[in-house]
Design a protein around this motif. Structure first.
Motif, PDB file in Angstrom:
ATOM      1  N   ALA A 232      -1.320  -6.742   3.243  1.00 34.39           N
ATOM      2  CA  ALA A 232      -0.620  -6.562   4.518  1.00 34.39           C
ATOM      3  C   ALA A 232       0.893  -6.478   4.305  1.00 34.39           C
ATOM      4  CB  ALA A 232      -0.958  -7.709   5.467  1.00 34.39           C
ATOM      5  N   TRP A 233       1.424  -7.332   3.443  1.00 34.83           N
ATOM      6  CA  TRP A 233       2.859  -7.292   3.185  1.00 34.83           C
ATOM      7  C   TRP A 233       3.260  -6.047   2.402  1.00 34.83           C
ATOM      8  CZ3 TRP A 233       6.357  -9.457   5.878  1.00 34.83           C
ATOM      9  CH2 TRP A 233       6.117 -10.674   6.523  1.00 34.83           C
ATOM     10  N   TYR A 234       2.409  -5.644   1.439  1.00 34.26           N
ATOM     11  CA  TYR A 234       2.688  -4.400   0.729  1.00 34.26           C
ATOM     12  C   TYR A 234       2.778  -3.233   1.724  1.00 34.26           C
ATOM     13  CZ  TYR A 234       1.533  -6.452  -3.886  1.00 34.26           C
ATOM     14  OH  TYR A 234       1.510  -7.200  -5.034  1.00 34.26           O
ATOM     15  N   ARG A 235       1.842  -3.214   2.672  1.00 30.91           N
ATOM     16  CA  ARG A 235       1.813  -2.110   3.639  1.00 30.91           C
ATOM     17  C   ARG A 235       3.070  -2.103   4.508  1.00 30.91           C
ATOM     18  NH1 ARG A 235      -2.601   0.965   3.908  1.00 30.91           N
ATOM     19  NH2 ARG A 235      -4.501   0.189   2.916  1.00 30.91           N
ATOM     20  N   ARG A 236       3.501  -3.288   4.952  1.00 32.00           N
ATOM     21  CA  ARG A 236       4.705  -3.351   5.784  1.00 32.00           C
ATOM     22  C   ARG A 236       5.909  -2.811   5.028  1.00 32.00           C
ATOM     23  NH1 ARG A 236       5.854  -8.710   9.232  1.00 32.00           N
ATOM     24  NH2 ARG A 236       7.768  -7.480   9.543  1.00 32.00           N
TER      25      ARG A 236
END
Length: 576
Positions: A261-265
């Motif tokens: 999720a953080w990679y995507r953000r």
């Protein structure tokens, strides 16, 4: 230029300035950046973020937005207005469109502000001396931003001690960016405690870079829980590097979904490292197609390792030409493993000269496997001195195969002591061929106990030559049962000399039939001594014609002995 594009550029500059540190600013600013990344992924706002006071950078961003079709984007306009309103609320001033003249209290600092603006414009145009003079005049009028920029200019021109003094003056006036820059200077000069104090002051004011740098410093000083807290704060405030690092921490801890999720953000804002890490995560999960899409986006953002991975994926699916193209792009961008894989691809397709060029480039930037392959190529071309040079460099860089091959070269040239040293290093690193050769040198130099120890290590690692040599040493000292066991192990591993010697032991004990079996197997493998013994046994049994055939073969045969061959084509490396 269009009003919307100009407004958005101004909002990016305002939202990334050192004064825009309140939560309502960072929230609206992060929302604006996400909107730009979603709708106009080819537009890069980082230049304005680095120099929010630069009119040239803002004009360039506005032009890029125009070109991308943002001129009539009312959603983008609303998001930009929200940033501007948040900034003005923090500054305690009414919202004014770009270009409005200062009034009231602002006029008291107009001179310093004008000097500062002139300095920024001069620096943008490359007029560094003029910029420095203007920064100094503005700084002398207590303009904190000018003090900070003067510090940056001095640092860029090699005057770090004076830069630190200006950073400190601006920091003492409350300039968060100067606090962060001062902390970086202190950290880089080993003043870690002072650096942490200034990072904390800037971070407490909401400075994103300081938050992230504080987290990195805490991580480096082994305070992982405190580090993660600040990575989270910086990530939630919109720092893409912190988002990426937080993703790494969570993934390592097994919290893969949260990490993703953080990679995507971060990836959605255009952060290449996050795109690449997201690609790796998806690839590890077996989702090769979406992984390739993220690798491609990262590669399009000039991420060399993403280019390298695309080459690996293409090669795995049989796309040799595509793999070569990606490896060439990554190699041109300076990626050593891509240079290495490209060289192997060229070598395998018969383009040896091009392969040598890339091996040399990779070797020149310290890639040990390329040094080794280059050495092998030089040795095969008869350029022994150059081969030795590259074997030595690769060996000194920790390449175990190079240590062994260097030992071979040195032994062949009579430098036995140096050869022993390199064999020993390779043997201690677990190389069984080197253990065998080291054992042989030790035996020849009158150190049988240590020689036998290394033979045993190599034999236990599965080296038939070492098994046979160990058996010979045991036979010489009368340990026949153990010797026979090792001869048999080597013979069953298809080593001709062991088959021959095992046959000799069996024949001596009267087990002629089994001896004949082993001599025949060794003879069929080309061993001259076995051919002679087989001829003798056949003659004694009255099979004269067969005996004569093997006798003639033995006379014509030459025992080449064990000759270790250097490896010339390591498998392409698939991971960064």
């Amino acid at each position: 230029m269009n009003f919307v594009s100009t407004l958005v550029a101004s909002a990016i500059a305002s939202g990334s300035s050192e004064n825009a540190v309140a939560q309502q600013v960072t929230d609206t600013y992060s929302a604006l950046k996400r909107l730009i990344a979603d709708r106009y992924p080819d537009v890069d706002v980082s230049a304005v973020e680095r120099k929010p006071d630069s009119e040239a950078k803002k004009a360039s961003l506005a032009e890029d937005l125009d070109d991308a079709g943002a001129a009539h984007d009312h959603v983008l306009k609303s998001a930009a207005l929200r940033v501007m309103r948040a900034v003005r609320r923090v500054e305690g001033a009414p919202l004014k469109p770009p270009g409005t003249a200062p009034t009231g209290a602002e006029e008291s600092t107009a001179s310093a502000a004008a000097l500062f603006s002139g300095a920024v414009a001069a620096e943008d145009k490359g007029r560094v001396q003029e910029a420095e003079a203007l920064y100094r005049r503005a700084a002398d009028n207590e303009h904190a931003g000018a003090m900070n920029n003067l510090g940056l200019l001095l640092e860029d021109t090699g005057r770090s001690p004076e830069a630190e003094r200006w950073f400190r003056r601006a920091a003492d006036l409350g300039n968060a960016t100067a606090m962060s820059n001062l902390a970086v200077r202190l950290r880089d000069t080993g003043q870690v405690a002072d650096a942490e104090r200034w990072f904390r002051r800037a971070a407490d004011l909401g400075h994103l870079t300081a938050m992230n740098n504080l987290a990195l410093l805490l991580e480096a000083t082994e305070r992982p829980e405190c580090a993660e807290e600040w990575f989270r704060k910086a990530a939630h405030a919109g720092h893409t590097g912190a988002m990426t690092t937080l993703g790494v921490l969570l993934e390592k801890r097994g919290q893969v979904e949260q990490g993703e999720a953080w990679y995507r953000r971060a990836a959605d804002t255009g952060e290449p490292i996050a795109m690449f890490n997201l690609g790796l995560l998806l690839e590890d999960a077996g989702k090769v197609e979406p992984a390739a899409l993220w690798f491609r986006r990262a590669a399009d953002a000039d991420h060399p390792t993403a280019m390298f991975r695309l080459g690996v994926l293409a090669d795995d699916s049989g796309g040799t030409d595509e793999a070569e193209a990606w490896w060439r792009k990554a190699a041109d961008a300076g990626h050593p493993k891509a240079m290495f894989n490209l060289a192997i691809t060229l070598e395998e397709s018969g383009r040896s000269e091009d392969a040598e060029t890339w091996y040399r480039r990779a070797a020149g930037v310290g890639h040990p496997a390329s040094m080794f392959n280059l050495a092998c190529a030089m040795q095969q071309a008869g350029r022994q001195r150059e081969a030795e040079t590259w074997y030595r460099k690769a060996a000194e860089a920790g390449n175990v195969a190079a240590m062994f091959n260097l030992g071979l070269l040195l032994e062949a040239s009579g430098e036995v002591g140096k050869a022993e040293s390199w064999y020993r290093k390779a043997a201690e690193a677990g190389e069984a061929f080197a253990m065998t050769n080291l054992g042989g040198l030790l035996m020849e130099s009158g150190r049988p106990e240590e020689g036998e120890w290394w033979y045993r290590k190599a034999a236990e690692a599965g080296r038939p030559v070492a098994m046979c040599n160990l058996a010979v040493a045991m036979e010489k000292t009368g340990r026949m049962i153990e010797a026979e066991a090792w001869y048999r192990s080597a013979a069953e591993s298809s080593y001709p000399r062991a088959m021959f010697l095992l046959g000799c032991i069996l024949d001596h004990r009267g087990q002629t039939d089994e001896a004949e079996i082993w001599w025949r197997r060794a003879a069929d493998a080309g061993h001259p001594g076995a051919m002679s013994c087989l001829a003798y046994v056949l003659a004694m049994a009255g099979r004269v014609d067969a005996a004569e055939i093997w006798s003639d073969r033995a006379a014509a045969a030459v025992d080449p002995g064990p000759t270790p061959v250097p490896v010339t084509s390591p498998v392409p490396i698939g991971f960064p």
